[in-house]
Design a protein around this motif. Sequence first.
Motif, short mmCIF file in Angstrom:
data_model
loop_
_atom_site.label_atom_id
_atom_site.label_comp_id
_atom_site.label_asym_id
_atom_site.label_seq_id
_atom_site.Cartn_x
_atom_site.Cartn_y
_atom_site.Cartn_z
N TYR A 421 0.86 -1.19 0.00
CA TYR A 421 0.00 0.00 0.00
C TYR A 421 0.89 1.23 0.00
O TYR A 421 2.09 1.15 0.27
N ILE A 422 0.27 2.37 -0.31
CA ILE A 422 1.00 3.63 -0.32
C ILE A 422 0.58 4.43 0.91
O ILE A 422 -0.57 4.87 1.00
N THR A 424 0.12 7.60 2.81
CA THR A 424 -0.03 8.87 2.11
C THR A 424 -0.56 10.02 2.96
O THR A 424 -1.31 9.82 3.91
N HIS A 428 -7.47 10.14 1.06
CA HIS A 428 -7.41 8.86 0.36
C HIS A 428 -8.62 7.98 0.64
O HIS A 428 -9.41 8.25 1.55
N ALA A 433 -5.82 5.03 -2.11
CA ALA A 433 -5.76 5.76 -3.38
C ALA A 433 -6.21 7.20 -3.15
O ALA A 433 -7.09 7.45 -2.33
N SER B 14 -0.02 -0.58 -11.11
CA SER B 14 -1.25 -0.71 -10.34
C SER B 14 -2.43 -0.35 -11.22
O SER B 14 -2.26 0.06 -12.37
N ILE B 16 -4.25 2.15 -10.71
CA ILE B 16 -4.50 3.61 -10.67
C ILE B 16 -3.83 4.23 -11.90
O ILE B 16 -2.62 4.10 -12.08
N ARG B 58 3.84 11.69 -7.87
CA ARG B 58 2.67 10.83 -7.87
C ARG B 58 3.01 9.38 -8.22
O ARG B 58 2.19 8.49 -8.07
N TYR B 61 1.89 5.70 -6.66
CA TYR B 61 0.52 5.18 -6.77
C TYR B 61 0.34 4.27 -7.99
O TYR B 61 -0.56 3.45 -8.03
N HIS B 69 3.84 8.37 -0.17
CA HIS B 69 3.71 9.67 -0.82
C HIS B 69 3.69 10.68 0.32
O HIS B 69 2.73 10.75 1.06
#
Lengths: 571, 291
Positions: A421-422, A424, A428, A433, B14, B16, B58, B61, B69
Amino acid sequence: MGKDIIIRIGGEGGEGVISAGDMLAQASARAGLEVLTFKTFPAEIKGGYAMYQFRVSAEEILSHGDTFNIVVVFNAEAYEVNKGLLKPGNVLVYDGPDAGIDPKPIEGVVQYAVPMTKISKVDLSSPISKNMVALGAVVQLFSFPMDSLVELVRNKFRKKGEEIVNINLKALEAGAEYVRSNIKKSDRFIVHPTKPEGDAILLSGNEAIGLGALVAGCEFFSCYPITPATEIAIWLAKHLPKTNGIVVQAEDEIASLGHVIGASYAGAKAMTGTSGPGLDLMTELLGFASMAELPLVIADVQRGGPSTGLPTKSEQSDLFLAARGGHGDFPRIVLAAATIEDCFYLTVDAFNLAEKYQMPVIILSDGSLAFRTEKIKRPDLAKLNIMNREVYSGNGEFKRYEITDSGISAVSLPGQPGGQYIATGLEHSETAAPKYSPDYHAMMTEKRFRKIENIEDEYAASEYDGNGDEDIGIISWGLTQCSVREAVKRCREKGLKVSALYPRMVFPVPVKAIRKFASSVKKVLMPEVNYQGQFAELVRAHAGINPIRYDIYGGLPFTPEQIEAKIKEVI
Amino acid sequence: MEVTQQLKPKDYRSDIPPVWCAGCGDYGVLASLTTAFSANHASTANTVLVSGIGCSSRLPYFVTTFGMHTCHGRAVPIATGIKLARPELKVIVVGGDGDNFSIGGGHLPHVARKNIDITLIVMDNSIYGLTKNQVSPTSRAGMVTSTTPYGSPDVPLNPIAYALVYGATFVAQSFSSNARLTADLIGQAMNHKGFAFINVISPCPTFNKVDTFEYYKPLLRNIDEVHTDKGDKIKALSLAMTMGRESATVPIGLFYQENRPSYVELLSGIKTRNKGTNKPDLEKIIDVFKL
Ligand SMILES: Cc1ncc(C[n+]2csc(CCOP(=O)(O)OP(=O)(O)O)c2C)c(N)n1
Ligand code: SF4
């Protein structure tokens, strides 16, 4: 002796005031006495007035006290600073005669002249051992355990070689001998060893924070040096590697919190230590950590004033910054330490809360607490509960920021397949996301704050001392609590009806406890060491009560006397 | 453990979709990155992509690895923390020239001299993209942007020269549309022990009308033609200073590589940081405070 004795040693920075004081305090602690020290020194490396004060007692010591009983002055400046504070019953020990200090007799004040400079310079040809001569004289005058002092001197100078050890021991003896042959004791202060040593440890506030971190499982510490927080790093740099942990000195505070954030994302329990100016720099990343839901601990050892302010003095004026600093709405937890024991246990709590709620936890300490040493009971590690963040089990769909009832969602650690996962700082979705819709921002903001909605029921956020029906109730935080405890005790002995609430967690404000407390007393008094009444302001806003404020802001902590007088004034 | 079967570049993408403008140089960097991951059998679970803030930032992602990020300019210290806590992870920072040379510029000397074992890929478009056309630290002198309507008064900084002087142990430059070279350099950087720096010239067709694909194409030269001894720092520096973006030729390829112990190797106290394998004797440490 009386119930307790407060001894102050004053001299020039670099003259050995602090090390002489440290040794006396340590020897007293070894003799079974309770000890609490209090130091102030100039921001400069050499020169300026340095002061070391310590209180010894056969009974529990609550605060650093009001003033001193005995003052030992190494030079004329130290005499000038302290002479106005001399009161009947006090003892003055000074460098003299013929050392530039010429005290006028004061009714009821016992004065002893010990030629510290002459003995060290002329008799021993070793001017640097003046503090040891003074120490020897003090030991002899007030019956400190000499054997213990000799051993401490040996230990302290062992690394520098036999010759240095002998010079210092000779100076110690010369001071004692001068007193034996020339001074007739006419004061009442005598130190009596009382209890056996017991299972106690002696440490400073900063060391206690370091130890607490280590015991809580801290694996990573990054910092940028700043007074009065640096000793946390110094202590951890020495001891954290023994547990396989890492200490890094970063290029600035932004980088140090960045390091901590990265380490936390990678799964490590991580911490930084700083003081106000450093915390200022960290606020953007503080918000990021809260948004990305990363556990971490920041110890903010408050100094006095804004900007560079009073680097070696202390104030309780970073509360707004700790509780409110940063843009946007984001939760964090702020704990405040009042004692050395707090520095230890609250650091453990801070790690636990950070892990449990996956957010930054700030511990507020301050300059006085940082350098103060105190004897405390050795912690029983078996009794400590150590918490870890909830980790994704690897089954089912992984949603890092899943909306849950508790607001807490499981985290995965790099290396865990399926857990990618990011993390962030952008708003989100549950799967991290980017999502900027009003619905999402509202939902996620609520999720993040929901984590600590019930924290007051889950964490012993404050301690109550009272029986539910008093004329005045005092709410205090941080170091001020020490002087409040002593003042409350004295007031009660005089028959006043006083109660107190001692919050450990200052943000979120423990609203339930405060409201209940306020309804049990006629008036609420809130003493704080800052100009704006920062905690009173938060209490007013969150708990809806209107306390009487008592703010001081000179860079020194409250004395019990000040609090006692205020209680009597407003009751 | 992850299956060791080689993933295809597209398997690292991904679902996205990138938010970049059509024609943005950053697409090329993303493609080269996934190519390099595939070629080097990168594990999506053991790789972490860290970025700051900007169009280029970015990127994490759009990839299936772990990632962060973060805040503008702070990717490098955050990546450092990850690497120090878990040396077995591959940690790669991606971001813009503003992010890494301006607001985050203060971190570069230190990650380089400490030789932190991470890779930094800068997507250098000589403009601020995300905030829509402001001057960047690599914008050429006189450049007209929204904040320099009369031309920029600043002298641009030279990323390669800085990286060399700060002590980076792997220093390279590439060009966004040269996918093969970029992927190759990224692969080498990931396998390099120590701090690896790649400046990828990555044009922003939306805002930078000067440093375009067309401008660069005829100027690019493979550095290997003139520079083979990659351990020669002085030569590398001299090339970096004389063959810059405003000169007749712009060298791309590996400028410099050095074998120096990384920070992780030098730090005492770190062994394999596997949880729970060695129980420290805390009581012994508490004894330090015994009376
Ligand atoms: C502390 C802070 N200051 C300013 C900004 C606004 N900001 C976002 S991206 C950016 C610059 C982006 O330029 P660059 O790093 O070169 O990336 P690019 O968008 O060109 O890829 C700025 C100034 C911010 N997000 N945070
Ligand atoms: S503004 Fe420039 S840098 Fe940003 S996405 Fe568009 S082309 Fe790329």
